[in-house]
Design an enzyme around this catalytic site. Structure first.
Site, PDB file in Angstrom:
ATOM      1  N   SER A   1      -1.150  -5.727   7.993  1.00 23.58           N
ATOM      2  CA  SER A   1      -1.006  -5.747   9.453  1.00 23.58           C
ATOM      3  C   SER A   1      -1.176  -6.846  10.712  1.00 23.58           C
ATOM      4  O   SER A   1      -0.579  -7.071  11.728  1.00 23.58           O
ATOM      5  CB  SER A   1      -1.238  -4.621  10.322  1.00 23.58           C
ATOM      6  OG  SER A   1      -0.362  -3.428   9.742  1.00 23.58           O
TER       7      SER A   1
ATOM      8  N   LYS B   1      -4.791  -5.395  20.627  1.00 26.26           N
ATOM      9  CA  LYS B   1      -3.759  -4.592  19.990  1.00 26.26           C
ATOM     10  C   LYS B   1      -4.273  -3.142  20.539  1.00 26.26           C
ATOM     11  O   LYS B   1      -5.582  -2.841  20.561  1.00 26.26           O
ATOM     12  CB  LYS B   1      -4.011  -4.413  18.527  1.00 26.26           C
ATOM     13  CG  LYS B   1      -3.048  -3.574  17.755  1.00 26.26           C
ATOM     14  CD  LYS B   1      -3.225  -3.699  16.108  1.00 26.26           C
ATOM     15  CE  LYS B   1      -2.309  -3.002  15.268  1.00 26.26           C
ATOM     16  NZ  LYS B   1      -2.503  -3.151  13.787  1.00 26.26           N
TER      17      LYS B   1
ATOM     18  N   SER C   1       1.822  -3.922  11.558  1.00 25.71           N
ATOM     19  CA  SER C   1       1.449  -3.100  12.740  1.00 25.71           C
ATOM     20  C   SER C   1       1.308  -3.755  13.956  1.00 25.71           C
ATOM     21  O   SER C   1       1.827  -3.386  14.910  1.00 25.71           O
ATOM     22  CB  SER C   1       0.904  -1.823  12.520  1.00 25.71           C
ATOM     23  OG  SER C   1      -0.147  -2.244  12.339  1.00 25.71           O
TER      24      SER C   1
HETATM   25  N1  GLN Z   1       2.363  -1.840   6.642  1.00 23.67           N
HETATM   26  C1  GLN Z   1       1.228  -1.314   6.002  1.00 23.67           C
HETATM   27  C2  GLN Z   1       1.252   0.272   6.474  1.00 23.67           C
HETATM   28  O1  GLN Z   1       2.157   0.677   6.730  1.00 23.67           O
HETATM   29  C3  GLN Z   1      -0.213  -1.923   6.566  1.00 23.67           C
HETATM   30  C4  GLN Z   1      -0.233  -1.463   7.863  1.00 23.67           C
HETATM   31  C5  GLN Z   1      -1.651  -2.201   8.181  1.00 23.67           C
HETATM   32  O2  GLN Z   1      -2.104  -3.053   7.971  1.00 23.67           O
HETATM   33  N2  GLN Z   1      -2.299  -1.367   9.384  1.00 23.67           N
HETATM   34  O3  GLN Z   1       0.048   0.990   6.289  1.00 23.67           O
END
Ligand code: GLN
Length: 502
Positions: free
Chosen positions: A178, A79, A154
């Site tokens: 994410s 990532k 994400s």
């Molecule tokens: N979707 C969540 C957010 O927008 C979690 C994102 C993540 O785990 N990095 O913060």
């Protein structure tokens, strides 16, 4: 079967028997990326030549009989918020579009030492803020099961790359879901380890009390093998746990007889889509047949999860993202306004206005507001107190159960564009994954079914801190007795791509 569709442990066997070379595996993956990635957009950076050179070196070692780690010669995608020395690490943000870290994250250094091949860096929501990979400065990633659907986020690039055969496995990061939510949306396996078990050194910070790195793979054995390598104490991360790391492959036993699995009733209320509920109910039946003792339980503070997450995560983000000011690295405004005004502050402002996307700005503003004098007690402090209550719910539940089972998400993958203009709706898509981060627990998402339209559905298991082995055992048993993880998206360039509604 094509080499790029195998699991890491299958490739390891072929490499050890010298039936294939690391170059052949790497070429197969690169070929697939060449064929597919203009449509999937899983990658921000592909390291074609460097990866082949690395594979050549690995092949020489294997020829000399120096087959060390079980990960040697196997391609991985990382990532793009995990630092890779000399390789751009953008967080899918304009503000870091040209940033080349001078050092490796601890996980990357460990993988390098183990002889893993770095194929490239994957697309993500900017600074890991989002649930759909639409918040990327480099365009959305598409779900390999239906190109009109989001891959989740994400870590959408990592999950889509694993699902589409564009890597063998990947690393993601999980702050509120994410790793698990995109794994669920893409029909692959994703694990968020216990907070502190994997070093965060070199992971670009979003919300430091919640962030964890973890694996995204095609099966549970690969998850265990990657966990063996990436876990462990790191003096460079002050929150890193100094605990022994077990051999996680020992937890891969096909037996859950007598294990107590709790079903928190709050996760099955309104808002969960019928097809998700049905798939989960079927999975519960399967686990019962395999000997698990399944009972309903309660986590009464679940309903506050999203609200407190979006106070705590944004507060930490507003502090962590203060460093992007155009001075030391990354994007700097071309605006001449500061010269006219003679002000340094003008340069910061213009750089941040031009460099950050809308969602990142929204988070910084929310976080700054929640921390400001006059609001701190009512918002940030209150959220921290409720966070303790959420953790206590879990402490209580784990007195009665070995693990808890929930859907990973309340809906199947949604359409690209469906939620992008409604932040609240988007935030609610993490409702089932956020609590594990707030409580620091390990959690895993595994494939458990498909919608009628052929979109994957994920099942989440959570266990008490440092009980990753329990998750692996239950997940492995489920996997050995079902075949959801074996299904692959139909995505050949010469076949018509499914573009109809779902
Ligand atoms: N979707 C969540 C957010 O927008 C979690 C994102 C993540 O785990 N990095 O913060």
């Amino acid at each position: 079967m094509n080499l790029n569709e195998l699991t890491g442990h299958e490739i390891n066997k072929l490499l050890a028997r010298k039936e294939v070379s690391a170059i052949e595996v790497t070429e197969a993956v690169l070929k697939r990326i060449g064929k597919m990635d203009d449509r999937i957009n899983a990658y921000v950076t592909v390291r074609s030549e460097e990866a082949l050179r690395e594979a050549e070196e690995i092949d020489k070692k294997i020829q000399r009989g120096e087959m060390g780690s079980p990960l040697m010669g196997i391609p991985i995608a990382i990532k793009d918020n995990i630092c890779t020395r000399g390789v751009k690490t953008t967080c899918s943000s304009k503000i870091l579009h040209n940033f080349q870290p001078p050092y490796d994250a601890t996980v990357v250094a460990k993988l390098r030492k183990a002889g893993v091949i770095f194929i490239g860096k994957t697309n993500m929501d900017e600074f890991a803020m989002g649930s759909s990979t639409e918040n990327s400065a480099f365009g959305s990633t598409h779900n390999p099961w239906n190109l009109n659907a989001v891959p989740g986020g994400s870590s959408g690039g990592s999950a889509a790359a694993v699902a589409a055969g564009e890597t063998i496995f990947a690393l993601g990061s999980d702050t509120g879901g994410s790793i698990r939510q995109p794994a669920g949306f893409c029909g692959v396996t994703g694990m968020k380890p216990t907070y502190g078990l994997v070093s965060r050194y070199g992971l670009v910070a979003f919300a430091s009390s919640l962030d964890q790195i973890g694996p995204i793979t095609r099966d549970i054995r690969d998850t265990a093998i990657l966990m063996n390598l990436i876990c462990g104490h790191d003096p460079k991360d002050s929150t890193s746990l100094n605990v022994p790391v077990p051999d996680y492959t020992q937890a891969l036993v096909n037996d859950i007889k007598g294990l107590k699995i709790g079903i928190p009733k709050e996760y099955f209320g309104e808002g969960i889509e019928l097809e998700v509920r049905e798939a989960i109910e079927k999975a519960i039946e399967a686990l019962k047949k395999l000997g698990a003792n399944v009972k309903e339980t309660s986590l009464p503070h679940t309903e506050y999860g999203v609200a407190i997450y979006y106070l705590i995560a944004t507060a930490e983000a507003s502090s962590n993202l203060a460093r992007y000011d155009g001075v030391r690295y990354g994007y700097r405004t071309k605006s001449e306004r500061r010269k006219a005004k003679g002000e340094m502050v003008q340069m910061y402002e213009d750089t941040r206005r031009e460099g950050f996307g809308d969602e990142v700005k929204r988070r910084i503003m929310l976080g700054t507001y929640g921390l400001s004098a006059g609001y701190y007690d009512a918002y940030y402090l209150k959220a921290q107190k409720v966070r303790t209550l959420v953790r206590e719910d879990f402490d209580k539940a784990f007195k009665d159960f070995h693990c808890l089972l929930t859907p990973t998400s309340s809906t199947p993958p949604f359409r690209i564009g469906e939620k992008i203009d409604d932040p609240l709706k988007m935030y609610l898509s993490d409702i089932f994954t956020i609590s594990a981060n707030l409580a620091g627990l390990p959690a895993i998402s595994i494939p458990c079914g498909f919608t009628k339209g052929g979109l994957p559905i994920g099942l989440q298991l959570m266990a008490k801190p440092l009980n990753e082995e329990m998750l692996l055992r239950v997940a492995y048993t489920f996997e050995q007795n079902t075949d959801h993880h074996l299904r692959k998206p139909v995505l050949d360039a010469d076949k018509k791509i499914a573009t109809d509604d779902h």
